[in-house]
Design an enzyme around this catalytic site. Sequence first.
Site, PDB file in Angstrom:
ATOM      1  NE  ARG A  74       2.424   6.443   9.153  1.00 22.29           N
ATOM      2  CZ  ARG A  74       1.380   5.646   8.915  1.00 22.29           C
ATOM      3  NH1 ARG A  74       1.559   4.465   8.361  1.00 22.29           N
ATOM      4  NH2 ARG A  74       0.173   6.024   9.238  1.00 22.29           N
ATOM      5  CG  HIS A  95       5.081   1.264   2.860  1.00 26.28           C
ATOM      6  ND1 HIS A  95       4.530   2.409   2.337  1.00 26.28           N
ATOM      7  CD2 HIS A  95       4.512   1.110   4.081  1.00 26.28           C
ATOM      8  CE1 HIS A  95       3.689   2.929   3.191  1.00 26.28           C
ATOM      9  NE2 HIS A  95       3.632   2.161   4.267  1.00 26.28           N
ATOM     10  CG  HIS A 102      -0.157   0.189   2.527  1.00 29.50           C
ATOM     11  ND1 HIS A 102       0.570  -0.823   3.116  1.00 29.50           N
ATOM     12  CD2 HIS A 102       0.014   1.273   3.344  1.00 29.50           C
ATOM     13  CE1 HIS A 102       1.128  -0.395   4.222  1.00 29.50           C
ATOM     14  NE2 HIS A 102       0.814   0.878   4.391  1.00 29.50           N
TER      15      HIS A 102
HETATM   16  C1  SIN Z   1       3.447   1.790   7.520  1.00 26.36           C
HETATM   17  O1  SIN Z   1       2.754   0.978   6.897  1.00 26.36           O
HETATM   18  O2  SIN Z   1       3.370   2.995   7.275  1.00 26.36           O
HETATM   19  C2  SIN Z   1       4.402   1.307   8.589  1.00 26.36           C
HETATM   20  C3  SIN Z   1       5.443   0.402   8.065  1.00 26.36           C
HETATM   21  C4  SIN Z   1       6.157  -0.362   9.143  1.00 26.36           C
HETATM   22  O3  SIN Z   1       5.684  -0.434  10.290  1.00 26.36           O
HETATM   23  O4  SIN Z   1       7.220  -0.908   8.855  1.00 26.36           O
END
Ligand code: SIN
Length: 282
Positions: A273, A258, A98
């Site tokens: 994040r 990702h 996504h």
């Molecule tokens: C996300 O999907 O933005 C987080 C990715 C992660 O936790 O590695």
Amino acid sequence: MKYEQLTAAIGAELLNVTLGDAARDEALFAEIKALLLAHRVLFLRDQDISRADHVAFAERFGRLEDHPVAGSHPDHPGLVQIYKSPDQPIDRYENAWHADATWRDAPPMGCVLRCVETPAVGGDTMWANMVLAYEKLPDPVKAQIEGLRARHSIEASFGAKLPVEKRLALKAQFPDAEHPVVRIHPETGEKVLFVNAFATHFTNFHTPERVRYGQDYAPGAAQLLHYLISQAAIPEYQVRWRWRKNSVAIWDNRSTQHYAVMDYAPCHRKMERAGIIGDVPF
Ligand code: SIN
């Protein structure tokens, strides 16, 4: 500052730099931003920075936003806590290719993700270059998807596990967004394949030019969408990053997707994040 490219397709690791300095140094920040546009995701090790510096660095790109389902740090609005713990039921929401929050009309332009705690083994994250994914599509597919648009839904993703009233309330707050299937990157002008796990259906597929008889209408659209969404899973477009405490990834959310690999035993995995508000895709 130096950098090393990590794959032929995507990703570079920055060396000899701390993001706290970059938050206060315009020239250094400009250099990092140029590398981000070129390599789409940047990685750094040993960023033992404060949350305030994490936020300050990310805010150089633009304003941050919270997530309606994942909470933010109480003292740092916009710093979303993606925390997994052994006593939590396993929550697999990231475990799909996504781009973040494409269910918003204006999805984030990028994110800065810092690892606070990582599993002893596993819990990597992968990114895919969606400009390359578009470039490599067969020409007839490129012609078929020109001008197509798709619906992206928080209701059908984060909302799915909620009781119906809460799911509908979430949908009322964030009505499904509609985006072009191929967006133009607002800074580089590149074409980007822009459908992912949040996309539910095309909104303008069923035209007389595209379909012949009723029976092949819906399967045609669904199969094409599935095919396009599956492109991010092609290894030649990807990089995979092994986290350590204080590792950071900075990604361009407009040109990448990702996937957080959910391969670790129940344990703590704590990520923070900063999501930067983006613009409406065109
Ligand atoms: C996300 O999907 O933005 C987080 C990715 C992660 O936790 O590695």
